[in-house]
Every structure is written in C-alpha cells, then in structure tokens.
Motif scaffolding. Structure first.
Motif, PDB file in Angstrom:
ATOM      1  N   PRO A   1       0.915  -1.270  -0.085  1.00 51.25           N
ATOM      2  CA  PRO A   1      -0.053   0.007  -0.018  1.00 51.25           C
ATOM      3  C   PRO A   1       0.674   1.176  -0.084  1.00 51.25           C
ATOM      4  CG  PRO A   1      -1.160  -1.574   1.600  1.00 51.25           C
ATOM      5  CD  PRO A   1       0.458  -1.951   1.247  1.00 51.25           C
ATOM      6  N   ASP A   2       1.806   1.254   0.609  1.00 52.61           N
ATOM      7  CA  ASP A   2       2.796   2.376   0.674  1.00 52.61           C
ATOM      8  C   ASP A   2       3.237   2.740  -0.586  1.00 52.61           C
ATOM      9  OD1 ASP A   2       3.488   0.124   2.653  1.00 52.61           O
ATOM     10  OD2 ASP A   2       4.182   2.023   3.973  1.00 52.61           O
ATOM     11  N   HIS A   3       3.855   1.742  -1.364  1.00 53.88           N
ATOM     12  CA  HIS A   3       4.141   2.038  -2.960  1.00 53.88           C
ATOM     13  C   HIS A   3       2.935   2.584  -3.736  1.00 53.88           C
ATOM     14  CE1 HIS A   3       7.083   1.543  -6.003  1.00 53.88           C
ATOM     15  NE2 HIS A   3       6.119   1.301  -6.721  1.00 53.88           N
ATOM     16  N   ILE A   4       1.718   2.165  -3.503  1.00 52.83           N
ATOM     17  CA  ILE A   4       0.585   2.492  -4.512  1.00 52.83           C
ATOM     18  C   ILE A   4       0.282   3.844  -4.067  1.00 52.83           C
ATOM     19  CG2 ILE A   4      -1.838   2.180  -4.960  1.00 52.83           C
ATOM     20  CD1 ILE A   4      -0.868  -0.969  -4.584  1.00 52.83           C
ATOM     21  N   PHE A   5       0.176   4.088  -2.823  1.00 51.05           N
ATOM     22  CA  PHE A   5      -0.484   5.560  -2.373  1.00 51.05           C
ATOM     23  C   PHE A   5       0.772   6.652  -2.523  1.00 51.05           C
ATOM     24  CE2 PHE A   5      -4.147   3.325  -1.179  1.00 51.05           C
ATOM     25  CZ  PHE A   5      -5.235   4.025  -1.221  1.00 51.05           C
ATOM     26  N   GLY A   6       1.923   6.061  -2.503  1.00 46.00           N
ATOM     27  CA  GLY A   6       3.147   7.257  -2.319  1.00 46.00           C
ATOM     28  C   GLY A   6       3.169   7.607  -0.968  1.00 46.00           C
ATOM     29  N   GLU A   7       2.950   7.219   0.145  1.00 44.50           N
ATOM     30  CA  GLU A   7       3.208   7.462   1.516  1.00 44.50           C
ATOM     31  C   GLU A   7       3.230   6.354   2.636  1.00 44.50           C
ATOM     32  OE1 GLU A   7      -1.085   8.859   3.276  1.00 44.50           O
ATOM     33  OE2 GLU A   7      -1.560   8.905   1.163  1.00 44.50           O
ATOM     34  N   GLU A   8       3.577   6.702   3.602  1.00 43.49           N
ATOM     35  CA  GLU A   8       3.980   5.595   4.614  1.00 43.49           C
ATOM     36  C   GLU A   8       2.658   5.051   5.191  1.00 43.49           C
ATOM     37  OE1 GLU A   8       6.375   7.294   7.558  1.00 43.49           O
ATOM     38  OE2 GLU A   8       8.364   7.161   6.254  1.00 43.49           O
TER      39      GLU A   8
ATOM     40  N   GLN B   1       6.254  -2.564  11.811  1.00 43.19           N
ATOM     41  CA  GLN B   1       7.337  -1.738  11.148  1.00 43.19           C
ATOM     42  C   GLN B   1       6.568  -0.928  10.049  1.00 43.19           C
ATOM     43  OE1 GLN B   1       9.439  -5.131   9.395  1.00 43.19           O
ATOM     44  NE2 GLN B   1       8.709  -4.838   7.363  1.00 43.19           N
ATOM     45  N   VAL B   2       7.225   0.148   9.778  1.00 41.77           N
ATOM     46  CA  VAL B   2       6.935   1.218   8.603  1.00 41.77           C
ATOM     47  C   VAL B   2       7.274   0.805   7.235  1.00 41.77           C
ATOM     48  CG1 VAL B   2       6.663   3.577   7.753  1.00 41.77           C
ATOM     49  CG2 VAL B   2       6.611   2.986  10.512  1.00 41.77           C
ATOM     50  N   GLY B   3       6.214   0.707   6.260  1.00 38.90           N
ATOM     51  CA  GLY B   3       6.516   0.393   4.836  1.00 38.90           C
ATOM     52  C   GLY B   3       7.440   1.563   4.315  1.00 38.90           C
ATOM     53  N   LYS B   4       8.140   1.274   3.091  1.00 40.07           N
ATOM     54  CA  LYS B   4       8.610   2.345   2.348  1.00 40.07           C
ATOM     55  C   LYS B   4       7.648   2.719   1.291  1.00 40.07           C
ATOM     56  CE  LYS B   4      12.818   2.935  -0.392  1.00 40.07           C
ATOM     57  NZ  LYS B   4      14.143   2.507  -1.016  1.00 40.07           N
ATOM     58  N   ALA B   5       7.730   3.842   1.045  1.00 42.49           N
ATOM     59  CA  ALA B   5       6.807   4.804   0.017  1.00 42.49           C
ATOM     60  C   ALA B   5       7.601   4.805  -1.187  1.00 42.49           C
ATOM     61  CB  ALA B   5       6.219   5.990   0.673  1.00 42.49           C
ATOM     62  N   ASN B   6       7.091   4.751  -2.481  1.00 43.31           N
ATOM     63  CA  ASN B   6       7.853   5.207  -3.758  1.00 43.31           C
ATOM     64  C   ASN B   6       8.260   6.729  -3.508  1.00 43.31           C
ATOM     65  OD1 ASN B   6       5.757   6.807  -4.458  1.00 43.31           O
ATOM     66  ND2 ASN B   6       4.616   5.151  -5.505  1.00 43.31           N
ATOM     67  N   ASN B   7       8.859   6.877  -4.618  1.00 42.89           N
ATOM     68  CA  ASN B   7       9.541   8.169  -4.725  1.00 42.89           C
ATOM     69  C   ASN B   7       8.512   9.208  -5.652  1.00 42.89           C
ATOM     70  OD1 ASN B   7       9.897   7.178  -7.201  1.00 42.89           O
ATOM     71  ND2 ASN B   7      11.975   7.365  -7.491  1.00 42.89           N
ATOM     72  N   GLN B   8       7.423   8.890  -5.788  1.00 42.09           N
ATOM     73  CA  GLN B   8       6.436   9.644  -6.689  1.00 42.09           C
ATOM     74  C   GLN B   8       5.631  10.554  -5.676  1.00 42.09           C
ATOM     75  OE1 GLN B   8       4.541   7.607  -9.900  1.00 42.09           O
ATOM     76  NE2 GLN B   8       6.348   6.134  -9.757  1.00 42.09           N
TER      77      GLN B   8
END
Length: 985
Positions: free
Chosen positions: A822-829, A838-845
């Motif tokens: 979900p982090d990667h899809i929404f672009g937020e933590e 643990q906190v996931g890693k967001a994408n760089n967008q």
C-alpha cells in the motif's frame, strides 16, 4: 351477397348456447381440476390431453367435443373451409377420435377458456371451434418458453401489465425512434425498404414503444407471439394465417407441371418454387387485406358521422381541423387492449373484428394469387433479386399500390405536427420471429415467410408507410442478416425459398446493394428511476430515502428494465425474474453454459471477447433468451455489442439460483472456467479483475448462511471482511477503525464503467447511486489507482440518507510474481498494524492523495483499501496484513494486503465449498503473461508511451521488461506499477 361470416353470425344468433347444455362437461371439468392442489391452467390441461401425460385429460377434451357436436348451432353451421362434410357438427365428430394428432395445444386451451368463461361469448366460442381445423397441423412437442401461471396468478399478472401499459410513457425512446427514422431517410443513398427492426431483450419496452408511436401516427399492428401469458395478447388469427402451410389444393395446382432448369432436379426445383409462391401469397395478401380493411370508426363525438368510416368521412367532408395525430388517436382507442376483468380475450372487440376481417380477406386474396398462373410465373427465375423485380413490375403490385394510394391520399389531407416527418402510416409485426415456424411446428425454423414479407414491403418504399418488426427471440441473424456473405456452412441449407434478398439496385451499378436501415436498439433502462429523479419533489424524497429501503423489491424494481415496476407483488417480480434470467426454464442448470453466463453476468458483469467471432452465437442466445441488452449492432458483420446492465432484481434472483443448492456455486465456476473462459468467449480483464470480483461476490453470498438470512437488507463492513478472509486473520481485521467496521454495505452485484472517477461531489453522488441500486463498481481498465469500488455508508441505515456519510472500499488487483505494498501504491507511509508494526517504504512519486484528480477529495470518512496480490505466494510473509496511513492531515486510509488466491487468505472459498475449482478458474481467468518480445512489438505504437524516457527505454538483459534512464537514480523500471501513476490536470 351474404358473406360466409354473416351467415355464421346469423346461425349463432339463432341458436344461442344455454349454459345448461354444457352441464355434463362442466361437471367433469370441475371434477378433473379439483384433483390438483393448484388448479391447472387451460393450457396445462390441453398439453396433458394431447401428450397423454395426465390420466383423464384426453377423455375430458373428447367429452367437450361431443358436447359441442350435439349443440343445435353445430348442426347448422357450415363446415370448415376445405371440408367435405355437410356441417360443423360432422367436422367435430371426425376430429374427436384423432384430436391429439391434429389439434394444437394453444387452440384447445383457447377453446377451454371460452367454454368455461362466464358469461359465454357465443361468437368467440364458435370461432375457437373453427380454429381447431387448420389442415394437417402437428402439435408442438417442445415446452413453452414461459411457465404457465395458475388462473388466479395469471389474472393478477395481466391486470398489473394492463395497468402499467396505460401509464404515461416516458418519451426518451420515442424521441430516439423519430430521429433515427429521419436520419434513415435523409441519407440520399438508395434503400431497400422503410423498415426498422426493433432488436432488444425481453422486457425492454419494444411493444410499448410501438404502441406509443400509434398515438401520433395511424397504425396497423399485429402481435404474433405464441399463446401464453405474454403481453400484449396475440392476434392469433393473423399469426396462424401467416404461418399456414401450403393447402393441398394449392400444392396440386402449383406442381402439376413443374418447370425444369438446366441440370437441377425438377422435383427439388418444384418444391422450392412452391414454397416461394405460397410464402409470397401470404405476405402479399396480409398487407393488401390490412390496408384495405384499415377503416377507422369515428366515435360519437363526431355525432353527424358516428356510423361512418374515417375514409368515407374524410372523402365526404373537408374537416381540416381533424389532424393526423387525432386520427391516430381514434385508431389507437379502437385497437388498444381492454381491461382484464371479466373477459377471456384481452383484446377489444374492434381489434378482434378487424383481425377476423383481415384474415378472411387475406385468405381470399392468397387463394386467388396461388391459382393465378401469371403470379406463379413470377417465381420461375431464381437469380438474385429476380423475385423482387418481377413482383414490383407485376399487375398485382400495381393493384396493391392503388390500395395504398387510396389510404395515403386520405391521410395526406390531414394537418400534422411536423410535415418533414416521412410517415403517414405505420405497420407493426410484434414478435416477428414467430413467422419462422409453420402452424403445428416449433422445432424447424425457416425464414422464408419473413423474407417474403420483407420483399413485398420493399416494393412499397415510395409511400410514406413505415414497417416495424419487433423481436426478442435469438433470430437476429435471420431477422437482420449481415451485409457480408454468410459462411459456407450456413449457406449450405439456404435456397431461393428462404435466402435473404440480394438487394440488387440494378440502376447504375448492378453490383450495388440497396441500403438496409440499421436496427433500433435505443431502449432506455431505469425508466422509473428517471421518472422520479426528473421530478423535483420526487427527487428530493428519493435522495432522502433510508438505506435500508434500497433492498426492498419495490425500490429495486425502479432500476433496469421497466418490466419490473409493472408488478404490484414482490412474489410476482421475483417469480417472473427467476424464469426470465434462465430463459423460461423451471430450474437453473449450473452445467448449462447459457444459464451460467446469464446468471453470473448479472453478478460479476461478464463481458465477451470482442475479438472472438465464436462468441457471437453465445451473445445472440443471451439477448434472445437470457436478458442481455444490445448496445449496438454492426450491420455489415452482424456483430452485437452487448452488456449486462445493473439490475438489482436480476442480481437478487441470480444470487438465489446460485445459492439454492450447495453444489451450484462450484459447478457454475467449473462451467465458467471450462465452457466459457478456456474457450476464449469471456473477457478476463488485465490484472485479475474477474477473479477479484468473484471473491467479493462469494464473500457476499456466504453472509446468507453466516447471518441466517436469505435476503439481507444491509450488513456491516465487519461482517463482510470476516466472511471474505480466513479465520486466522480475523483478529487482525478487528483492529481496523471501528467506524469502518460498523459502516453498512448492501452490494449484490457489479456494474461497470469506462470512465475514470472524478474528484469531489461526482464521486459522492456515484457512491450514493451505487448504494441505491445495491451495486459495486468495476472501474475502467485505465483507472490510475484502483480496480473496483464498493460503496459503504457511515450513517444509520434506517434514518434519512445523508450523502456526506458515504464512504468507499477500494480494491486494487495485482497478478505479478512479486508483491507490492500500500505504501508504494499511495506514495505515502503506512504503519503495519498486524502482524508486524514496522513502517513500509513509500515510492519516490508524489502521493496520489495530493493529486488534483484524486477521486476521494472531499470525502471526509475513512477509506478502506484492499490490495489483492493474487499471483504471489505468502512465503515468509503473512498471507494477510493490516496497515494504516500515517498522514494525520487527511482522513485515514486503512489497508488490508493479501498475498495469494487460495483459502489460506480467503475464507469465503472454503465457506462456499469452491476450493477444488478455484485454481482452475484462477488460471483460466488470468491474462497470459507476455515476455519482452510482445512488448517490443507493442512499442512500435510509439506514442502509446507518453514520456520521452519511456519511448527510448531499453530492454533488460534478462528479458523481464524495459528500463528507462532517469536523471534521479540512473534507471526506472518501466513495468514497476505504472498503473498507480496519476497526473495533475
């Protein structure tokens, strides 16, 4: 000279039937009916008598015939045409011993209805007796398409339909019809005939539209449906005349000296020629008789001419104030159906009389034509369009033209609203596909009569007369054959007697084909909903309606086809819908691909592969018998673009069919997988959307058992999530925000859209409207972030609806080997609530919730996001993980991320006992993964890549995809979840 008809009427008046003369039969009838818990209908008794399926039924009919034979009128009435007997009584005596071989079920049923009616209508009863004597008829052996109703149910059913029929007509379709007629004529290319075919599935309003057109344009209409519970009731005299087999006398005349052609067998040619002659005799005769008998009695409001016909009255007077529309209304009032109370035949006496007169006149004309050697010679040449050219130039057609001119000349004198409209008269044939069968046969289909009728009509194209053909049955390919040549295997069984016209123009270019008008398919759905939402007062009340009422039958009946809103009883709505969704069968068959396609389409929004020509027969059957709706038709190829509309009533009964027995769901999935998906008939989607929709619907249906309710008005998100996911994950799920868990849901099916969601109010309105029709939504394939949307409601379901409390569950499907987050899809933590924190890693967008086009901007309620990584295996990771967004400045997004597609993650698969078939379905529904070589070919469509870096990307060495250069990190994976990108406006 006294006509045969007048002679019969005089005898019937002289010897009226005393009900006491029928006492012996009526006592036997009452005794027979009393043996059954629910009294059998007349059609059921007739079928039992002819098939011998119920003991005593045949004796009852023989007793009826014996009783009628002994009546005084029978002794004096003339025999039926062609009989060698001296009286009708002798005919009945001869028929009695062989009635099961010679009489049709529908005719016996009609006679029974007249005999048992109170009071008895003598003329109708004796007309029903004469109907028994059609030559060499063979009773149909196939069951009727619609289930017969008990007398009480049938009366209520017909009363509701009659009442609905006489409500104000919503004019959307009428406006569309008139515009299509104008467009057809405004095209300057030559056309074949002023003919429009209404093609659409059952209950869409074809008959009602034609009926409404008759209010503004004088109309001759014939309903050719089979005898049964349909509406409007059939004009059986006309139907039976048009399906009459070649009489023995005519056969003898036409085949005495068969013509020989080249090397063709003379006998075969003679049979083809005979069929063509007789088919065109029937077509020519019914048209000439209909138009010549189209006399409109003027009502008493025109007192000085109350006994005149409109034609006589118009000729004798110059009453310009009587407009064409007023004449149309006069005709309409004469021909409309009557109330169902205290009557057997639901047609007006004027309509019955008109049909009788037409058939009597048409019979005379057909016999004269068949005996006319000059007419028979018109069918000697079998070359393309030779029949049409010969008929058009014949003296017979000149005589028909004169009849039409006389009527049109009268009508042209009338004032009319729009003189640009090229229609002064309309002729309608409702349920035209019944012409494909002869009397007594419902198995062998032959389009010869229908083609002959069209050919005669084509010779009348110079007149402002339009012809409408209405059809529900899946004979679209015959009713409206495509322009391109038929496949050789289809053409093998066609002859000059039943092959569609070649439509040769013969003027400038002999190879030019005359244009055929495209079919009319524009029948709006949701008529009742539109009616209310277009009225400001009703609209306000409708939008305030509590959510709990959205699942009531009366509310659900507003959506979809207008048929549902005609019924006053919820049981009637469901009973009719259950029959219609499976083509009139008594039981749902999960091994029948047509049943499965129909039932699952109304739950899962199935669509066919547009690229696959093998799906066309499936579509034709689905439209003809299983309620699928036509969006458009390609006249050149005959291909149908269809859809399964969002109809809560049909979704509800589809659910009941699927859940009726424990094995129905797994067997239905198996049939869907092996009989439809693996055959390339069904569209799969791009990322596992079809499998995802199935999971969500299975979870919804499993609640029936979990909550102990067959029909659930609303349920909580918590109930739904606990049904969807396996019990091992329930503790995690119950840690989700209680606001979400206590929100209410009501979806029963999926609808579809081809458009992206819009931010703000449009999406709030969308969620409200989805809740109003108990629907979830499959989003467009190019939607940037989500694949499905299920609306939820954060208010109390029994209170006035508050749109601001609408919320949503949104789903994204992945079918790749590697999981995403979900982090990667929404672009937020997202904070991982369970099983790890643990906190996931967001994408760089840029976060998608900061984009201007984010759909849920303005929605203040929390959102639930379901991420289905269907193609991955859990491995060391938990199959289901719950997390929550950490951005405190926005409404929270709660996420449930699942890995895999088995019962390890989804408990509904085990609950619904489909574990054994779900793997096969998953493989069948998955789109084939394509390697870099497929991408290389696709990338020749250069501007499908919208950024320069993607247009100049390089293939990876391992062949797993493409990588494009990036100034930021030296390389960006082109295939890395590009579907989540969202651009600002």
């Amino acid at each position: 000279m006294t006509s045969l008809r007048d002679e019969r009427k005089a005898i019937i008046s002289k010897h009226p039937i005393d009900r006491r003369e029928l006492t012996i039969f009526l006592e036997s009838y009452s005794e027979f009916v009393s043996k059954f818990p629910s009294g059998p209908s007349c059609e059921e008794i007739a079928r039992a008598a002819i098939t011998g399926s119920v003991k005593g039924a045949d004796r009852l009919i023989k007793k009826l015939l014996s009783t009628l034979q002994e009546l005084d009128a029978a002794d004096e009435l003339p025999p039926h045409p062609g009989s060698s007997c001296k009286s009708l009584s002798d005919d009945i005596y001869n028929l009695r011993s062989r009635f099961s071989e010679r009489v049709r079920i529908g005719d016996i049923a009609i006679l029974l209805e007249h005999v048992t009616a109170e009071p008895i209508n003598d003329e109708s009863l004796w007309s029903a007796v004469y109907r028994l004597f059609y030559e060499d008829s063979v009773p149909p052996t196939t069951p009727p398409r619609k289930k017969s109703l008990s007398p009480a149910s049938r009366d209520l059913f017909l009363h509701d339909l009659y009442k609905d029929w006489n409500r104000n007509f919503v004019e959307d379709a009428l406006i569309g019809l008139q515009q299509q007629m104008r467009d057809c004529i405004n095209d300057t290319s030559e056309y074949y005939a002023k003919t429009l075919v209404f093609v659409q599935s059952s209950g869409m309003g074809k008959s009602r539209l034609a009926d409404s057109f008759g209010r503004i344009c004088p109309m001759i209409s014939f309903v050719l449906r089979e005898h049964g519970d349909g509406y409007p009731p059939p004009d059986h005299q006309v139907r039976d005349f048009m399906r009459h087999m070649v009489p023995t006398g005519i056969r003898k005349i036409a085949t005495e000296s068969p013509l020989k052609k080249g090397g063709l067998d003379a006998k075969e040619f003679s049979e083809r020629r005979l069929a063509s002659i007789w088919n065109h005799c029937l077509a020519f005769a019914i048209l000439q008789a209909s138009i010549s008998k189209c006399e409109l009695p003027v009502p008493s409001l025109i007192s000085a001419y109350s006994d005149s016909t409109v034609n006589e009255w118009v000729v004798g007077q110059n009453c310009a104030e009587i407009s064409l529309e007023q004449l149309a209304q006069l005709r309409y009032e004469e021909m409309k159906q009557v109330n169902t109370s205290n009557t057997v035949d639901l047609r007006s006496l004027e309509r019955i009389s008109f049909c009788d007169a037409v058939v009597e006149e048409a019979g005379r004309i057909a016999a004269q034509l068949a005996e006319d050697e000059e007419w028979r010679h018109l069918f000697n040449n079998e070359e393309d369009s030779a029949f049409r050219i010969a008929i058009k130039e014949s003296r017979h057609m000149k005589a028909l033209h004169l009849v039409v001119k006389n009527l049109i000349g009268d009508l042209e004198k009338r004032q009319r609203g729009n003189r640009d409209d090229n229609h002064l008269l309309a002729v309608v044939f409702d349920e035209a596909s019944s012409l494909f069968y002869t009397n007594g046969s419902s198995s062998k289909s032959d389009a010869g009569r229908y083609i002959a009728l069209n050919r005669i009509i084509s010779c009348l194209r110079e007149f402002p007369v339009w012809f409408f053909f209405l059809s529900t049955e899946s004979k679209v390919e015959k009713i409206l054959p495509p322009d391109i040549p038929r496949p050789a295997y289809e053409d093998l069984y066609l002859t000059s007697a039943n092959r569609s016209s070649a439509r040769r123009a013969y003027r400038q270019d002999p190879d030019q084909k005359l244009r055929v008008f495209p079919p009319f398919v524009a029948f709006p759905l949701d008529i009742e909903d539109r009616r209310k939402m277009r009225n400001l007062a009703d609209r306000k009340a409708e939008l305030a309606k509590p959510m709990v009422r959205f699942s009531e039958p009366k509310h659900m009946a507003m959506f979809g086809r207008s048929l549902w809103s005609a019924y006053t009883s919820a049981h009637q709505i469901y009973d009719v819908a259950k029959l219609k969704i499976i083509g009139g069968s008594n039981e749902y068959n999960p091994l029948d691909k047509h049943h499965v396609f129909a039932v699952l389409s109304f739950r899962l929004a199935l669509d066919t592969c547009l690229e696959s020509t093998i799906s066309l027969p499936l579509l034709r059957t689905a439209v003809g018998s299983f309620m699928r709706v036509v969006i458009s038709m390609d006249k050149r190829t005959g291909f149908l673009h269809t859809t399964t509309p969002s109809e809560p009533i049909l979704a509800q009964v589809a659910m009941e069919h699927l859940c009726k027995a424990d094995g129905y769901w797994p067997l239905s999935i198996q049939t869907l997988s092996q009989g439809l998906l693996q055959q390339g008939l069904i569209e799969k989607g791009l990322r596992g959307e079809l499998f995802s929709r199935l999971l969500l619907i299975l979870a919804r249906d499993s609640l029936r058992g979990a909550l102990g309710l067959a029909r659930i008005l609303t349920f909580t998100v918590k109930d739904f999530l606990l049904a969807l996911y396996a019990p091992d994950h329930h503790d995690f799920i119950q840690m989700i925000d209680v606001q979400i868990l206590q929100a209410r849901m009501n979806f029963t099916h999926f609808a579809t859209t081809n458009e992206n969601l819009l931010p703000g109010d449009p999406t709030l309105d969308l969620c409200h409207d989805l809740l109003r029709r108990c629907a979830a939504l499959q989003l467009s394939h190019n939607n940037p972030a989500f694949d499905q949307l299920i609306p939820i409601y954060f208010g109390k379901d029994e209170e006035e609806f508050d749109r601001s409390k609408c919320g949503a569950i949104v789903i994204q499907n992945k079918n790749k080997g590697a999981a995403t987050t979900p982090d990667h899809i929404f672009g937020e933590e997202f904070a991982k609530i369970c099983p790890s924190r643990q906190v996931g890693k967001a994408n760089n967008q840029r976060p998608i919730r900061q984009k201007k086009k984010y759909a849920f901007t303005g929605m203040n309620c929390p959102i639930l996001f379901l991420l289905f990584d269907l193609g991955t295996e859990p491995g060391a990771s938990a199959p289901v993980q719950v997390s929550c967004s950490t951005d405190s400045g926005r409404p929270p997004v709660w996420a449930i991320h699942s890995r895999g597609h088995t019962e390890t993650a989804f408990g509904c698969l085990k609950t619904m006992r489909v574990e054994s078939v779900v793997d096969t379905f998953f493989v069948a529904s998955a789109v084939e993964r394509k390697g870099v070589y497929h991408q290389m070919a696709r990338r020749n469509l250069v501007f499908d890549q919208m950024t320069r870096s993607s247009r100049y990307a390089s293939p990876k060495v391992d062949g797993s995809g493409y990588v494009e250069e990036s100034e930021n990190d030296g390389g960006q994976d082109v295939d890395d979840d590009r579907d989540i990108q969202m651009e600002d406006s």
